[in-house]
Motif scaffolding. Structure first.
Motif, PDB file in Angstrom:
ATOM      1  N   GLU A 351      67.120  61.740  30.144  1.00  0.00           N
ATOM      2  CA  GLU A 351      67.068  61.568  28.627  1.00  0.00           C
ATOM      3  C   GLU A 351      67.002  60.012  28.277  1.00  0.00           C
ATOM      4  O   GLU A 351      66.365  59.393  27.677  1.00  0.00           O
ATOM      5  CB  GLU A 351      68.089  62.149  27.821  1.00  0.00           C
ATOM      6  CG  GLU A 351      67.782  63.701  27.411  1.00  0.00           C
ATOM      7  CD  GLU A 351      69.039  64.364  27.084  1.00  0.00           C
ATOM      8  OE1 GLU A 351      69.831  63.819  26.494  1.00  0.00           O
ATOM      9  OE2 GLU A 351      69.298  65.563  27.513  1.00  0.00           O
ATOM     10  N   LEU A 352      68.099  59.222  28.723  1.00  0.00           N
ATOM     11  CA  LEU A 352      68.312  57.934  28.432  1.00  0.00           C
ATOM     12  C   LEU A 352      66.911  57.008  28.911  1.00  0.00           C
ATOM     13  O   LEU A 352      66.774  56.255  28.023  1.00  0.00           O
ATOM     14  CB  LEU A 352      69.560  57.359  29.402  1.00  0.00           C
ATOM     15  CG  LEU A 352      70.445  56.295  28.856  1.00  0.00           C
ATOM     16  CD1 LEU A 352      71.246  56.856  27.786  1.00  0.00           C
ATOM     17  CD2 LEU A 352      71.167  55.806  30.032  1.00  0.00           C
ATOM     18  N   TYR A 357      61.975  53.932  28.594  1.00  0.00           N
ATOM     19  CA  TYR A 357      60.606  53.745  29.158  1.00  0.00           C
ATOM     20  C   TYR A 357      59.485  54.731  28.613  1.00  0.00           C
ATOM     21  O   TYR A 357      59.329  55.949  29.311  1.00  0.00           O
ATOM     22  CB  TYR A 357      60.592  53.852  30.916  1.00  0.00           C
ATOM     23  CG  TYR A 357      61.562  52.630  31.323  1.00  0.00           C
ATOM     24  CD1 TYR A 357      61.041  51.302  31.461  1.00  0.00           C
ATOM     25  CD2 TYR A 357      62.818  52.912  31.840  1.00  0.00           C
ATOM     26  CE1 TYR A 357      61.982  50.305  32.069  1.00  0.00           C
ATOM     27  CE2 TYR A 357      63.817  52.129  32.191  1.00  0.00           C
ATOM     28  CZ  TYR A 357      63.272  50.676  32.572  1.00  0.00           C
ATOM     29  OH  TYR A 357      63.839  49.437  33.171  1.00  0.00           O
ATOM     30  N   PRO A 358      59.019  54.697  27.533  1.00  0.00           N
ATOM     31  CA  PRO A 358      57.973  55.516  27.015  1.00  0.00           C
ATOM     32  C   PRO A 358      56.670  55.244  27.822  1.00  0.00           C
ATOM     33  O   PRO A 358      55.922  56.619  27.847  1.00  0.00           O
ATOM     34  CB  PRO A 358      57.627  55.166  25.578  1.00  0.00           C
ATOM     35  CG  PRO A 358      58.226  53.672  25.530  1.00  0.00           C
ATOM     36  CD  PRO A 358      59.336  53.615  26.550  1.00  0.00           C
ATOM     37  N   ALA A 391      61.965  53.224  40.392  1.00  0.00           N
ATOM     38  CA  ALA A 391      60.663  53.922  40.625  1.00  0.00           C
ATOM     39  C   ALA A 391      59.701  53.536  39.419  1.00  0.00           C
ATOM     40  O   ALA A 391      58.501  53.648  39.761  1.00  0.00           O
ATOM     41  CB  ALA A 391      61.096  55.378  40.327  1.00  0.00           C
ATOM     42  N   ILE A 392      60.081  53.424  38.305  1.00  0.00           N
ATOM     43  CA  ILE A 392      59.363  52.980  37.028  1.00  0.00           C
ATOM     44  C   ILE A 392      58.854  51.717  37.405  1.00  0.00           C
ATOM     45  O   ILE A 392      57.664  51.209  37.328  1.00  0.00           O
ATOM     46  CB  ILE A 392      60.056  53.083  35.684  1.00  0.00           C
ATOM     47  CG1 ILE A 392      60.364  54.782  35.558  1.00  0.00           C
ATOM     48  CG2 ILE A 392      59.316  52.556  34.735  1.00  0.00           C
ATOM     49  CD1 ILE A 392      61.421  54.888  34.484  1.00  0.00           C
ATOM     50  N   LYS A 393      59.889  50.503  37.745  1.00  0.00           N
ATOM     51  CA  LYS A 393      59.412  49.333  37.658  1.00  0.00           C
ATOM     52  C   LYS A 393      58.127  48.975  38.990  1.00  0.00           C
ATOM     53  O   LYS A 393      57.530  48.322  38.517  1.00  0.00           O
ATOM     54  CB  LYS A 393      60.712  48.572  38.227  1.00  0.00           C
ATOM     55  CG  LYS A 393      60.403  46.938  38.291  1.00  0.00           C
ATOM     56  CD  LYS A 393      61.693  46.253  38.422  1.00  0.00           C
ATOM     57  CE  LYS A 393      62.594  46.332  39.604  1.00  0.00           C
ATOM     58  NZ  LYS A 393      63.844  45.524  39.645  1.00  0.00           N
ATOM     59  N   ASP A 399      52.126  57.257  35.729  1.00  0.00           N
ATOM     60  CA  ASP A 399      52.617  57.713  34.236  1.00  0.00           C
ATOM     61  C   ASP A 399      53.678  58.547  34.494  1.00  0.00           C
ATOM     62  O   ASP A 399      54.308  59.117  33.421  1.00  0.00           O
ATOM     63  CB  ASP A 399      51.537  58.275  33.278  1.00  0.00           C
ATOM     64  CG  ASP A 399      50.852  59.522  34.017  1.00  0.00           C
ATOM     65  OD1 ASP A 399      51.358  59.796  35.406  1.00  0.00           O
ATOM     66  OD2 ASP A 399      49.857  60.101  33.326  1.00  0.00           O
ATOM     67  N   LYS A 400      54.254  58.695  35.772  1.00  0.00           N
ATOM     68  CA  LYS A 400      55.526  59.738  35.750  1.00  0.00           C
ATOM     69  C   LYS A 400      56.313  59.565  36.876  1.00  0.00           C
ATOM     70  O   LYS A 400      55.907  58.852  38.029  1.00  0.00           O
ATOM     71  CB  LYS A 400      54.690  61.224  35.917  1.00  0.00           C
ATOM     72  CG  LYS A 400      54.111  61.450  37.335  1.00  0.00           C
ATOM     73  CD  LYS A 400      53.787  62.906  37.310  1.00  0.00           C
ATOM     74  CE  LYS A 400      53.077  63.011  38.637  1.00  0.00           C
ATOM     75  NZ  LYS A 400      52.579  64.502  39.003  1.00  0.00           N
ATOM     76  N   VAL A 401      57.579  59.881  36.980  1.00  0.00           N
ATOM     77  CA  VAL A 401      58.561  59.745  38.205  1.00  0.00           C
ATOM     78  C   VAL A 401      59.207  61.106  37.997  1.00  0.00           C
ATOM     79  O   VAL A 401      59.440  61.749  36.968  1.00  0.00           O
ATOM     80  CB  VAL A 401      59.359  58.627  37.950  1.00  0.00           C
ATOM     81  CG1 VAL A 401      58.656  57.271  37.960  1.00  0.00           C
ATOM     82  CG2 VAL A 401      60.306  58.539  36.569  1.00  0.00           C
ATOM     83  N   CYS A 402      59.842  61.477  39.118  1.00  0.00           N
ATOM     84  CA  CYS A 402      60.431  62.704  39.268  1.00  0.00           C
ATOM     85  C   CYS A 402      61.804  62.471  39.448  1.00  0.00           C
ATOM     86  O   CYS A 402      62.329  61.610  40.578  1.00  0.00           O
ATOM     87  CB  CYS A 402      59.871  63.672  40.454  1.00  0.00           C
ATOM     88  SG  CYS A 402      58.227  63.932  40.194  1.00  0.00           S
ATOM     89  N   LEU A 403      62.714  63.249  39.153  1.00  0.00           N
ATOM     90  CA  LEU A 403      64.191  63.307  39.537  1.00  0.00           C
ATOM     91  C   LEU A 403      64.277  64.885  39.745  1.00  0.00           C
ATOM     92  O   LEU A 403      64.293  65.745  38.955  1.00  0.00           O
ATOM     93  CB  LEU A 403      64.879  62.944  38.199  1.00  0.00           C
ATOM     94  CG  LEU A 403      66.610  63.178  38.354  1.00  0.00           C
ATOM     95  CD1 LEU A 403      67.169  62.277  39.508  1.00  0.00           C
ATOM     96  CD2 LEU A 403      67.378  62.804  37.007  1.00  0.00           C
TER      97      LEU A 403
END
Ligand code: ADP
Length: 491
Positions: A351-352, A357-358, A391-393, A399-403
């Protein structure tokens, strides 16, 4: 004019014969002693009448000597007329012996018949003693040398000795391996060939300086290894002076300090990067602040306040990374372990980051049921944020990353962070957890900002939890980071 008779009277031949510092004696072909001087009598301990015509040569020597005398000595004497420097053990009246060298020559009548043998006896007790002492000290020196070599071969450093003029005359095993040379090649060993050309002058002037001031020799130079690469070494040497105070030898060592030097260089570089990374958000903050003061519009003000908040977060993240890094270096990173609901943490982190990072959708796959692990919740939160941040950087075009959290065999919970970004080249994969390490060099202006500490800190935290973090990646396709924690029973 001095008369001839007077000159002759000066030389008392009989006295010389009797009291010479060596023994004289004569014996018949059957060995019977017919004449001997006082010196020899004294050495043997006999009275003259006990020997003359009573004892044979063979009575005066050891058993081994008798065999030699009968088998070789007499035959040789008869053949060549003399035998010199034969070593006999002479037997005294009291049964004790002393070593002697015997020279002998024959006395023949005109028809060539052997009449008698004249011999001289030189006591070589002292010489023997010195020989034994010399032999003992040679043996001791050899043992000492072996011990020195044994110890120097144990040491992980290069150990060497050199002559006063600087020629290497000993190298330990480590040196032969490092320089890749044969032991037999030591006489041709030219040390300058192995010192980096740029360090020659430095080495020579340090040498000259220590020769002049008799000070210890110490210098840092690059030495060429077996693979032909240069590695930094600290070369030290102590001069050894002989009893007369002359410079006799140099004893030296070379310690490989390559890693330390690289580390220092990396540290210097790191300080430069860190200062830059800290300066950038501060400059932005100042700008936002000034713009905020200039504007009347509440909306614009809010916009700048939002930007400031993000920048402040980044700044806080950088500073806490630096603090964690120093804690790890000092061995002070500790955990507050408690039974933790990991799905709670994962949902919170997802959530954070979704808010921050929209640009990326955070797809979280978290089991429904409650899964507990023993961990430090703050530190694991930090690990997840960090991995997702990376992962985002490092996936600017995705447009996506997974946790993901998933139960695996062995009653463990696997925590995975996956992205579809730039990926990491295979050969660099094992280095990404090293401190300061960044795949894209600092020189590259397009690089994402960062200190190269994140994965190093993550690895330390995961290791402190008794686990290990793994990375899999394919260049251009994306990366997967994961680690496991043992599941705790929920009651
Ligand atoms: P930083 O991100 O501050 O450079 P890290 O220790 O977090 O430092 O990462 C070290 C290096 O590993 C990064 O510089 C980057 O080159 C590479 N890296 C880390 N995570 C990823 C990822 N998800 N995808 C691609 N490269 C990554």
């Amino acid at each position: 004019l001095v008369k001839q008779e007077f000159l002759e009277s000066l030389v008392d031949v009989e006295d010389l014969y009797q009291n010479a510092p060596c023994g004289y004696f004569s014996f018949l072909p059957d060995g019977t002693v017919i004449k001997l001087n006082r010196t020899l009598l004294r050495w043997l301990g006999y009275a003259e009448e006990e020997i003359l015509n009573r004892k044979k040569f063979s009575d005066l020597i050891s058993k081994g000597g008798i065999i030699y005398y009968e088998m070789f000595y007499l035959a040789l004497l008869k053949m060549q007329g003399y035998v010199n420097e034969v070593n006999y053990e002479i037997r005294k009246k009291d049964g004790t012996t002393f070593p002697a060298l015997i020279n002998s020559s024959t006395l023949k009548d005109p028809s060539g018949e052997l009449l008698a043998i004249n011999a001289t006896v030189v006591d070589i007790t002292d010489r023997k003693k010195y020989e034994t002492e010399l032999l003992t000290s040679a043996r001791l020196a050899e043992a000492e040398k072996k011990r020195f070599e044994f110890v120097t071969d144990l040491i992980p450093q290069i150990i060497w000795t050199a002559t006063a003029d600087g020629r290497i005359d000993y190298l330990n095993l480590r040196a032969y391996k490092y320089f890749n040379i044969e032991k037999s090649a030591i006489s041709d060993f030219d040390v300058l060939q192995y010192i980096h050309p740029d360090d020659h002058r430095k080495a020579m002037s340090a040498w000259a300086k220590s020769l002049k001031s008799t000070a210890d020799f110490q210098v840092q130079v690059r030495l060429k290894n077996a693979a032909g690469e240069y590695e930094w070494h600290l070369v030290r040497a102590l001069p050894y002076y002989d009893d007369q105070g002359n410079l006799a030898k140099w004893y030296g060592s070379c310690t490989n300090i390559h890693q330390n030097i690289l580390e220092l260089q990396r540290k210097d570089e790191f300080i430069q990067i860190a200062s830059h990374e800290l300066k950038t958000p501060i400059t932005s903050l100042k700008a936002y602040n000034q713009l905020q003061m200039r504007t009347e519009s509440i909306e614009t003000m809010k916009g700048f306040a939002q930007k400031s908040a993000t920048t402040l977060n980044n700044l806080q993240f950088l500073i806490s990374s630096l603090l964690d890094f120093s804690k790890i270096s000092l061995g002070k990173l500790s955990l507050d372990v408690e039974k933790t609901l990991l799905s709670g943490i994962a949902n919170h982190v997802a959530e954070l980051l979704a808010v921050s990072y929209p640009s990326h959708k955070i797809i979280s796959e978290i089991p429904e049921e409650d899964t507990f692990v023993m961990c430090d919740p703050h530190r694991i939160t930090q690990v997840l944020i960090n991995l997702l941040n990376n992962a985002i950087k490092y996936s600017p075009k995705a447009d996506k990353v997974c946790l993901r959290l998933k139960k695996i065999a062995g009653n463990c919970l696997r925590i995975e962070v996956e992205d579809f970004g730039i990926g990491i080249p295979k050969e660099k994969l094992e280095r990404i957890f090293d401190k300061y390490y960044r795949v894209i060099e600092t020189k590259d202006n397009n690089r994402a900002s960062g200190l190269g500490l994140g994965l190093y800190i993550i690895q330390n935290i995961v290791t402190k939890h008794g686990s290990r973090i793994y990375a899999e990646s394919e260049l251009g396709k994306g990366s997967l980071f994961y680690f496991d924690l043992p599941i705790e029973p929920s009651n």
